[in-house]
Design an enzyme around this catalytic site. Structure first.
Site, PDB file in Angstrom:
ATOM      1  N   GLU A   1     -13.786   0.370  16.016  1.00  0.00           N
ATOM      2  CA  GLU A   1     -13.441  -0.825  16.787  1.00  0.00           C
ATOM      3  C   GLU A   1     -13.113  -0.506  18.242  1.00  0.00           C
ATOM      4  O   GLU A   1     -13.236  -1.368  19.108  1.00  0.00           O
ATOM      5  CB  GLU A   1     -12.233  -1.525  16.141  1.00  0.00           C
TER       6      GLU A   1
ATOM      7  N   ASN B   1       0.873  -1.176   0.000  1.00  0.00           N
ATOM      8  CA  ASN B   1       0.000   0.000   0.000  1.00  0.00           C
ATOM      9  C   ASN B   1       0.907   1.221   0.000  1.00  0.00           C
ATOM     10  O   ASN B   1       1.445   1.612   1.026  1.00  0.00           O
ATOM     11  CB  ASN B   1      -0.880  -0.042   1.259  1.00  0.00           C
TER      12      ASN B   1
ATOM     13  N   HIS C   1     -12.896   3.219   0.490  1.00  0.00           N
ATOM     14  CA  HIS C   1     -12.856   2.228   1.581  1.00  0.00           C
ATOM     15  C   HIS C   1     -13.572   0.940   1.175  1.00  0.00           C
ATOM     16  O   HIS C   1     -14.020   0.178   2.038  1.00  0.00           O
ATOM     17  CB  HIS C   1     -13.538   2.759   2.862  1.00  0.00           C
TER      18      HIS C   1
ATOM     19  N   ARG D   1      -2.811  -2.165  -3.158  1.00  0.00           N
ATOM     20  CA  ARG D   1      -3.973  -1.314  -2.947  1.00  0.00           C
ATOM     21  C   ARG D   1      -3.901  -0.156  -3.937  1.00  0.00           C
ATOM     22  O   ARG D   1      -2.886   0.543  -4.004  1.00  0.00           O
ATOM     23  CB  ARG D   1      -3.970  -0.760  -1.535  1.00  0.00           C
TER      24      ARG D   1
ATOM     25  N   HIS E   1     -17.041   2.583   8.436  1.00  0.00           N
ATOM     26  CA  HIS E   1     -15.582   2.513   8.557  1.00  0.00           C
ATOM     27  C   HIS E   1     -15.105   3.852   9.131  1.00  0.00           C
ATOM     28  O   HIS E   1     -15.145   4.876   8.442  1.00  0.00           O
ATOM     29  CB  HIS E   1     -14.930   2.242   7.195  1.00  0.00           C
TER      30      HIS E   1
ATOM     31  N   ASP F   1      -7.099  13.265  16.390  1.00  0.00           N
ATOM     32  CA  ASP F   1      -7.108  11.921  16.962  1.00  0.00           C
ATOM     33  C   ASP F   1      -8.262  11.783  17.956  1.00  0.00           C
ATOM     34  O   ASP F   1      -8.357  12.557  18.917  1.00  0.00           O
ATOM     35  CB  ASP F   1      -5.763  11.703  17.687  1.00  0.00           C
ATOM     36  N   MET F   2      -9.141  10.802  17.708  1.00  0.00           N
ATOM     37  CA  MET F   2     -10.344  10.688  18.535  1.00  0.00           C
ATOM     38  C   MET F   2     -10.014  10.445  20.014  1.00  0.00           C
ATOM     39  O   MET F   2     -10.737  10.904  20.888  1.00  0.00           O
ATOM     40  CB  MET F   2     -11.246   9.574  17.980  1.00  0.00           C
TER      41      MET F   2
ATOM     42  N   GLY G   1     -11.972   5.518  10.619  1.00  0.00           N
ATOM     43  CA  GLY G   1     -10.534   5.599  10.923  1.00  0.00           C
ATOM     44  C   GLY G   1     -10.154   7.067  10.873  1.00  0.00           C
ATOM     45  O   GLY G   1     -10.920   7.924  11.315  1.00  0.00           O
ATOM     46  N   ASN G   2      -8.965   7.367  10.308  1.00  0.00           N
ATOM     47  CA  ASN G   2      -8.664   8.778  10.054  1.00  0.00           C
ATOM     48  C   ASN G   2      -9.596   9.310   8.976  1.00  0.00           C
ATOM     49  O   ASN G   2     -10.122  10.404   9.086  1.00  0.00           O
ATOM     50  CB  ASN G   2      -7.204   8.944   9.652  1.00  0.00           C
ATOM     51  N   GLY G   3      -9.794   8.493   7.925  1.00  0.00           N
ATOM     52  CA  GLY G   3     -10.870   8.765   6.973  1.00  0.00           C
ATOM     53  C   GLY G   3     -12.095   7.987   7.434  1.00  0.00           C
ATOM     54  O   GLY G   3     -11.945   6.928   8.043  1.00  0.00           O
TER      55      GLY G   3
ATOM     56  N   GLU H   1      -8.042  -5.022   5.716  1.00  0.00           N
ATOM     57  CA  GLU H   1      -7.982  -4.786   4.278  1.00  0.00           C
ATOM     58  C   GLU H   1      -6.841  -5.579   3.634  1.00  0.00           C
ATOM     59  O   GLU H   1      -6.975  -6.085   2.524  1.00  0.00           O
ATOM     60  CB  GLU H   1      -7.803  -3.294   4.000  1.00  0.00           C
TER      61      GLU H   1
ATOM     62  N   ARG I   1     -10.669  15.957   7.611  1.00  0.00           N
ATOM     63  CA  ARG I   1     -11.547  16.372   6.510  1.00  0.00           C
ATOM     64  C   ARG I   1     -12.903  16.812   7.052  1.00  0.00           C
ATOM     65  O   ARG I   1     -13.434  16.209   7.983  1.00  0.00           O
ATOM     66  CB  ARG I   1     -11.769  15.221   5.520  1.00  0.00           C
TER      67      ARG I   1
HETATM   68  P1  ADP Z   1      -6.324   4.824   9.427  1.00  0.00           P
HETATM   69  O1  ADP Z   1      -7.571   5.347   8.767  1.00  0.00           O
HETATM   70  O2  ADP Z   1      -5.144   5.726   9.253  1.00  0.00           O
HETATM   71  O3  ADP Z   1      -6.050   3.364   9.131  1.00  0.00           O
HETATM   72  P2  ADP Z   1      -7.214   3.888  12.026  1.00  0.00           P
HETATM   73  O4  ADP Z   1      -8.238   2.988  11.409  1.00  0.00           O
HETATM   74  O5  ADP Z   1      -6.084   3.276  12.758  1.00  0.00           O
HETATM   75  O6  ADP Z   1      -6.630   4.926  10.973  1.00  0.00           O
HETATM   76  O7  ADP Z   1      -7.996   4.890  13.010  1.00  0.00           O
HETATM   77  C1  ADP Z   1      -7.374   5.943  13.639  1.00  0.00           C
HETATM   78  C2  ADP Z   1      -8.383   6.593  14.578  1.00  0.00           C
HETATM   79  O8  ADP Z   1      -8.793   5.636  15.563  1.00  0.00           O
HETATM   80  C3  ADP Z   1      -7.809   7.777  15.349  1.00  0.00           C
HETATM   81  O9  ADP Z   1      -8.759   8.833  15.381  1.00  0.00           O
HETATM   82  C4  ADP Z   1      -7.646   7.206  16.756  1.00  0.00           C
HETATM   83  O10 ADP Z   1      -7.763   8.191  17.726  1.00  0.00           O
HETATM   84  C5  ADP Z   1      -8.828   6.271  16.806  1.00  0.00           C
HETATM   85  N1  ADP Z   1      -8.673   5.329  17.944  1.00  0.00           N
HETATM   86  C6  ADP Z   1      -7.796   4.320  18.088  1.00  0.00           C
HETATM   87  N2  ADP Z   1      -7.936   3.752  19.322  1.00  0.00           N
HETATM   88  C7  ADP Z   1      -8.926   4.425  19.960  1.00  0.00           C
HETATM   89  C8  ADP Z   1      -9.542   4.322  21.252  1.00  0.00           C
HETATM   90  N3  ADP Z   1      -9.170   3.402  22.121  1.00  0.00           N
HETATM   91  N4  ADP Z   1     -10.546   5.185  21.525  1.00  0.00           N
HETATM   92  C9  ADP Z   1     -10.937   6.134  20.657  1.00  0.00           C
HETATM   93  N5  ADP Z   1     -10.400   6.268  19.421  1.00  0.00           N
HETATM   94  C10 ADP Z   1      -9.414   5.439  19.073  1.00  0.00           C
END
Ligand code: ADP
Length: 396
Positions: free
Chosen positions: A328, A7, A174, A85, A202, A277-278, A204-206, A379, A235
């Site tokens: 997750e 990727n 995605h 990817r 889904h 970052d969440m 994640g960051n996206g 993925e 975004r």
């Molecule tokens: P990417 O899209 O780059 O693959 P990920 O799927 O790893 O990213 O997701 C990253 C996001 O998941 C970030 O916002 C991170 O803060 C959030 N995250 C990871 N662990 C936790 C947690 N325990 N509680 C809340 N958010 C989380």
């Protein structure tokens, strides 16, 4: 037979060697900050990491170093194929495809649609073809799963000729993750393959959601680019497009700079002023930071409204699937989102919600239907499975 999964991003390269038969990852890692003095290669094995500096290395050099390292350990010996990817396949690819010169030309034709992603994806393909000249290479597209959308889902209400002239339509992204978790959720939720209605989220960051009816994507929240739809880490997701002209005019700047801000300085980061970052947002919100609270509330509100809107093309909802880093791991996002969606019949089981995280999936609501569940995405595994299927087991 093992598969090397690649990727390639603009300054990073993620890799994994996967045994698709056993559905087992043998090794994985990431090369980051490529092309800069701070470039590193970080190989993850048996849960541990071993980062090392490769100052100045670009993609080709980094991949060569990774392959050298893997072959010293015998991990390239049994390779049957390389799975790549590829982010944007436009309307040209509705499934994973063996890479030929014609396929490379078509991926190049999609560069105007994916200007940030397709060029580095193509760099990965070129280097891997040089390093493994006898090995089959397969492209797995983020957009392919959503090619089953009908015109009523993918058409923008804009001048008709824009689609033909400029490719302006919704493609969705995605796709590999949505396809993987939708498949896994069926087994988990006991739903029949030929009659189900799922929304996969889904996060994640996206972030994007998809409506999946009987294994096919019928609608999704991302569009021409990954900017549309849900609020994300940096975004904005969907906003009034007139914002672009308004802010560019007020700043006496270029519209491209505003678009850049909508991609890179908005979402959780923009609203909170703290972080994309969440985890950080949740901690700050719990400590009473007002803009972190607003960012969290807005994220969950937009998410719930989008999920509800996807029930329209589905006609009903059997299951809502949470995946990605936030989906997750964040019990708080799941709790708030499910509570917004109580009118659909979803009732949170707080113990089950608290117990589910990465690597542990299952139902987090009390009733049978609809239910919400957590499914860990993978993925890389789906890319390896597609690659193995296409190369037919012998890899030549
Ligand atoms: P990417 O899209 O780059 O693959 P990920 O799927 O790893 O990213 O997701 C990253 C996001 O998941 C970030 O916002 C991170 O803060 C959030 N995250 C990871 N662990 C936790 C947690 N325990 N509680 C809340 N958010 C989380």
């Amino acid at each position: 037979m093992n598969v090397l999964v690649l990727n390639c991003g603009s300054s990073s390269l993620k890799f994994a060697v996967i045994d698709p038969g056993e559905q087992r990852e043998l090794v994985s890692g990431i090369a980051q900050r490529l092309g800069t003095p701070a470039a590193t290669i970080d190989v993850k094995r048996d849960g541990g990491r071993s980062p090392r500096a490769v100052g100045g290395a670009a993609h080709a050099e980094a991949l060569r170093a990774i392959v050298d390292e893997l072959s010293r350990e015998g991990l390239t010996r049994n390779l049957g194929g390389v799975g790549h990817r590829v982010v944007h396949g436009g309307s040209r690819f509705s499934a994973s495809t063996a890479i030929t010169p014609e396929v490379i030309a078509k991926i190049e034709e999609c560069i105007p649609l994916g200007p940030l992603h397709n060029p580095p994806n193509l760099v990965g393909i070129r280097i891997a073809r040089e390093l493994f000249p006898g090995l089959s290479q397969v492209a797995v597209f983020d957009t392919a799963f959503h090619q089953t959308m009908l015109p009523v889902a993918y058409t923008y209400p804009v001048p008709h000729e824009w689609e033909e002239k400029f490719g302006v339509r919704r493609y969705g992204f995605h796709g590999t993750s949505h396809r993987y978790v939708a498949r896994r959720a069926l087994a988990e939720a006991g739903l029949p393959a030929d009659d189900h209605a799922l929304v996969t989220a889904h996060l994640g960051n996206g972030c994007s959601c998809a409506a999946v009816r009987n294994g096919r994507s019928v609608d999704t929240t991302m569009g021409l680019t990954p900017l549309e739809g849900l609020m994300m880490g940096t975004r904005s997701g969907s906003v009034d497009p007139a914002i672009i002209g308004h802010v560019a005019g007020a700043r006496r700047g270029a519209p491209e700079a505003v678009l850049e801000d909508l991609n890179k300085k908005s979402g959780l980061l923009g609203v909170s002023g703290l972080s994309n970052d969440m985890r950080t947002i949740e901690e700050a919100a719990a400590a009473g930071h007002p803009r972190a609270r607003l960012a969290f509330d807005l994220f969950c509100s937009i998410l719930a409204k989008s999920i509800a809107s996807l029930v329209v093309p589905l006609g009903r909802l059997d299951a809502l699937v949470f995946t990605g880093g936030i989906g997750e791991n964040s019990t708080a996002v799941r709790e708030r989102t499910v509570s917004h969606l109580g009118f659909l019949g979803l009732v949170l089981d707080p113990d089950a919600n608290a117990a589910h995280g990465r690597g542990r999936h299952g139902r987090i609501t009390t009733g049978e239907r609809p239910q919400a569940l957590v499914v860990a995405t993978n993925e890389e595994l789906l890319i390896a499975l597609d690659t193995a299927e296409i190369v037919g087991g012998n890899g030549r």
